[in-house]
Design a protein around this motif. Structure first.
Motif, PDB file in Angstrom:
ATOM      1  N   ARG A  15       0.712  -1.336   0.110  1.00 48.69           N
ATOM      2  CA  ARG A  15      -0.024   0.106  -0.082  1.00 48.69           C
ATOM      3  C   ARG A  15       0.836   1.130  -0.145  1.00 48.69           C
ATOM      4  N   TYR A  16       2.110   1.041   0.283  1.00 49.99           N
ATOM      5  CA  TYR A  16       2.874   2.119   0.397  1.00 49.99           C
ATOM      6  C   TYR A  16       3.955   2.130  -0.669  1.00 49.99           C
ATOM      7  N   SER A  17       3.740   1.481  -2.018  1.00 49.72           N
ATOM      8  CA  SER A  17       4.806   1.285  -2.885  1.00 49.72           C
ATOM      9  C   SER A  17       4.905   2.625  -3.770  1.00 49.72           C
ATOM     10  N   LYS A  18       3.657   3.407  -3.910  1.00 50.74           N
ATOM     11  CA  LYS A  18       3.984   4.500  -4.850  1.00 50.74           C
ATOM     12  C   LYS A  18       4.667   5.699  -3.933  1.00 50.74           C
ATOM     13  N   LYS A  19       4.521   5.696  -2.588  1.00 55.60           N
ATOM     14  CA  LYS A  19       5.349   6.598  -1.615  1.00 55.60           C
ATOM     15  C   LYS A  19       6.732   6.273  -1.801  1.00 55.60           C
ATOM     16  N   ARG A  20       7.222   5.084  -1.600  1.00 52.42           N
ATOM     17  CA  ARG A  20       8.585   4.197  -1.790  1.00 52.42           C
ATOM     18  C   ARG A  20       9.101   4.913  -3.107  1.00 52.42           C
ATOM     19  N   ASN A  21       8.369   4.745  -4.269  1.00 53.93           N
ATOM     20  CA  ASN A  21       8.828   5.202  -5.502  1.00 53.93           C
ATOM     21  C   ASN A  21       9.260   6.473  -5.456  1.00 53.93           C
ATOM     22  N   HIS A  22       8.447   7.443  -4.801  1.00 55.49           N
ATOM     23  CA  HIS A  22       8.691   9.034  -4.761  1.00 55.49           C
ATOM     24  C   HIS A  22      10.070   9.303  -3.948  1.00 55.49           C
ATOM     25  N   VAL A  23      10.293   8.431  -2.972  1.00 54.51           N
ATOM     26  CA  VAL A  23      11.561   8.589  -1.980  1.00 54.51           C
ATOM     27  C   VAL A  23      12.641   8.159  -2.947  1.00 54.51           C
ATOM     28  N   ASN A  24      12.448   7.038  -3.562  1.00 50.94           N
ATOM     29  CA  ASN A  24      13.682   6.502  -4.391  1.00 50.94           C
ATOM     30  C   ASN A  24      13.721   7.435  -5.662  1.00 50.94           C
ATOM     31  N   ARG A  25      12.854   8.193  -6.086  1.00 48.09           N
ATOM     32  CA  ARG A  25      13.201   9.062  -7.175  1.00 48.09           C
ATOM     33  C   ARG A  25      14.049  10.095  -6.605  1.00 48.09           C
ATOM     34  N   THR A  28      20.049  19.519   0.057  1.00 48.51           N
ATOM     35  CA  THR A  28      20.571  18.620  -1.095  1.00 48.51           C
ATOM     36  C   THR A  28      21.783  19.478  -1.657  1.00 48.51           C
ATOM     37  N   PRO A  29      22.877  18.986  -2.293  1.00 49.69           N
ATOM     38  CA  PRO A  29      24.002  19.608  -2.316  1.00 49.69           C
ATOM     39  C   PRO A  29      23.732  20.721  -3.490  1.00 49.69           C
ATOM     40  N   ASP A  30      22.766  20.480  -4.368  1.00 50.73           N
ATOM     41  CA  ASP A  30      22.577  21.471  -5.547  1.00 50.73           C
ATOM     42  C   ASP A  30      21.620  22.849  -5.095  1.00 50.73           C
ATOM     43  N   SER A  59      17.561   9.216  -5.826  1.00 54.87           N
ATOM     44  CA  SER A  59      18.188   9.213  -7.043  1.00 54.87           C
ATOM     45  C   SER A  59      18.663  10.440  -7.769  1.00 54.87           C
ATOM     46  N   ASP A  60      17.760  11.416  -7.807  1.00 57.52           N
ATOM     47  CA  ASP A  60      17.964  12.686  -8.438  1.00 57.52           C
ATOM     48  C   ASP A  60      18.781  13.625  -7.604  1.00 57.52           C
ATOM     49  N   HIS A  61      19.087  13.341  -6.327  1.00 59.88           N
ATOM     50  CA  HIS A  61      19.485  14.100  -5.452  1.00 59.88           C
ATOM     51  C   HIS A  61      20.787  13.553  -4.490  1.00 59.88           C
ATOM     52  N   PRO A  62      21.727  12.715  -5.169  1.00 64.42           N
ATOM     53  CA  PRO A  62      22.886  12.021  -4.331  1.00 64.42           C
ATOM     54  C   PRO A  62      23.526  12.891  -3.522  1.00 64.42           C
ATOM     55  N   GLY A  63      23.638  12.550  -2.230  1.00 60.63           N
ATOM     56  CA  GLY A  63      24.341  13.389  -1.244  1.00 60.63           C
ATOM     57  C   GLY A  63      23.553  14.055  -0.419  1.00 60.63           C
ATOM     58  N   ALA A  64      22.037  13.885  -0.897  1.00 56.44           N
ATOM     59  CA  ALA A  64      20.914  14.584   0.086  1.00 56.44           C
ATOM     60  C   ALA A  64      21.280  14.163   1.714  1.00 56.44           C
ATOM     61  N   ASN A 121      10.363  16.651  -7.077  1.00 55.06           N
ATOM     62  CA  ASN A 121       9.836  15.347  -7.037  1.00 55.06           C
ATOM     63  C   ASN A 121      10.491  14.543  -5.787  1.00 55.06           C
ATOM     64  N   GLY A 122       9.384  13.937  -4.893  1.00 56.23           N
ATOM     65  CA  GLY A 122       9.564  13.422  -3.881  1.00 56.23           C
ATOM     66  C   GLY A 122      10.132  14.057  -2.533  1.00 56.23           C
ATOM     67  N   ALA A 123      10.468  15.268  -2.895  1.00 58.98           N
ATOM     68  CA  ALA A 123      10.839  16.138  -1.512  1.00 58.98           C
ATOM     69  C   ALA A 123       9.826  15.850  -0.322  1.00 58.98           C
TER      70      ALA A 123
END
Length: 389
Positions: free
Chosen positions: A230-240, A303-305, A243-248, A333-335
């Motif tokens: 039931r939380y799969s969509k939420k996890r996808n946003h966190v993973n995105r 985030t670094p950027d 991925s978009d902000h390494p080092g966050a 996305n995903g913040a």
């Protein structure tokens, strides 16, 4: 209760001193009305009304005798007026004071006694909205009384459920006394569902559910892990986001970060759809001004950027984390999902909380859908309870 007794005492022969025996033999007859003393009584009553917060128990006598001597031309009779205020008019023990950040240290230990888990009995729930809901407080016998207005009608005075050592029946009696003195109805607002029956047993009352003001209560571990389908969509946003902000990273909101948080708030676009949005923003700024003295926790997603992209503020009482503030950049996305998950995990690890209260939706459909998407454990319903008379 004001009681006036007028008595008629037959006077002895003119020029003679009134002896004890003569006084004893006097004929006393109660008068139902006497214009002269109605005027006196009215003046005294005005005085008492001006001093309504005081308690009087006295007797005064109006008497044309001076030192026991009856003077020539004295009235045929002497009026003695007994006036007293019965003990039913007691001194109201509740003296309310303005609620502000100076009150935090005083009310915080008492708020910790609440067991209902609704956000209304938290420091931020009180202090942040003190001006909006006209909150004032009084403490009697180590019990906190809060006066404000109804949650759904700010024109009607109302009270929170008293919290502390005093039995609810005694606390309600004090509030009834106060309301009688102030000529206002006794209304409790935002009453947690588990306290309604206690109030119902105190007398005839009208109960109204506040349908837009129920709190969303979640399992803390569910929000901290987002495990399960039931939380799969939420996890996808966190993973995105990851991925978009390494080092966050997620860091504690410390006093030295307050200026940066304020700058971040100023960059957020104004919310013109909601009336209370600007009020909330101003109150968040004020809360940050007192951050180093508040019993709260905060987390900042950096985030670094882009620097700060989200932050959250909450407080822990007993087994529950109350998330009062959560702001993020919506173009990232995903913040939002990430600050939600990471703050829950931080508080679970730090305090071992069991529940997370993410407060109410205030009737906003978008906010309602967002809160429901996290699958609340239960809704903490609230009510107005108005007593007759």
């Amino acid at each position: 209760m004001l009681v006036i007794d007028l008595y008629l005492i037959h006077k002895p022969q003119s020029g003679r001193r009134m002896s004890h025996d003569m006084e004893k033999r006097g004929v006393y007859r109660k008068l139902r009305a006497y214009n002269q003393f109605q005027c006196v009584a009215a003046k005294v009553w005005v005085f008492l009304r001006q001093c309504k917060h005081l308690c009087y128990s006295f007797c005064f006598i109006i008497n044309p005798w001076y030192n026991g001597i009856i003077h020539t031309g004295c009235y045929e009779s002497t009026i003695i007026c007994f006036m007293y205020l019965s003990t039913t008019a007691v001194i109201p023990r509740l003296r309310f004071h303005k609620m502000d950040y100076n009150a935090v240290a005083t009310i915080s230990p008492l708020l910790a006694r609440s067991h209902s888990r609704t956000c209304d009995y938290t420091i931020a729930g009180m202090i942040m909205w003190a001006h909006y809901f006209n909150y004032e407080y009084a403490i009697v016998d180590n019990t906190l009384f809060v006066k404000g207005v109804e949650e759904n009608d700010r024109t009607t005075p109302a009270f929170s459920i008293p919290i502390g050592e005093m039995p609810l029946s005694d606390a309600a009696a004090l509030l009834k006394e106060y309301c009688m003195a102030e000529n206002i109805p006794l209304v409790f607002s935002a009453v947690p569902e588990d306290r309604v029956e206690e109030l119902r047993q105190l007398g005839e009352c009208r109960i109204e559910e506040l349908t837009d003001w129920a709190d969303y209560l979640y399992n803390a571990r569910d929000l901290a892990t987002l495990s399960g389908n039931r939380y799969s969509k939420k996890r996808n946003h966190v993973n995105r986001f990851t991925s978009d902000h390494p080092g966050a990273s997620l860091v504690d909101l410390t006093p030295d970060m307050v200026p940066r948080i304020k700058t971040f708030l100023d960059t957020l676009p104004p919310d013109e759809e909601h009336v209370t949005a600007q009020i909330e923003r101003n109150e968040v700024m004020r809360l940050l001004d007192h951050w180093d003295s508040l019993p709260m926790d905060g987390a900042v997603l950096v985030t670094p950027d882009r620097g700060i992209v989200a932050f959250a503020i909450g407080e822990v009482i007993a087994d529950t984390l109350y998330v009062h503030i959560e702001k993020m950049l919506h173009d990232i996305n995903g913040a939002g999902e990430t600050i939600n998950k990471e703050f829950a995990a931080m508080m679970l690890d730090r305090y071992g909380v069991t529940f997370i209260n993410r407060e109410e939706d205030a009737g906003d459909e978008g906010l309602r859908r967002a809160k429901e998407s996290y699958h609340p454990l239960m809704m903490l319903r609230k009510y107005n309870v108005a007593f007759s008379g």
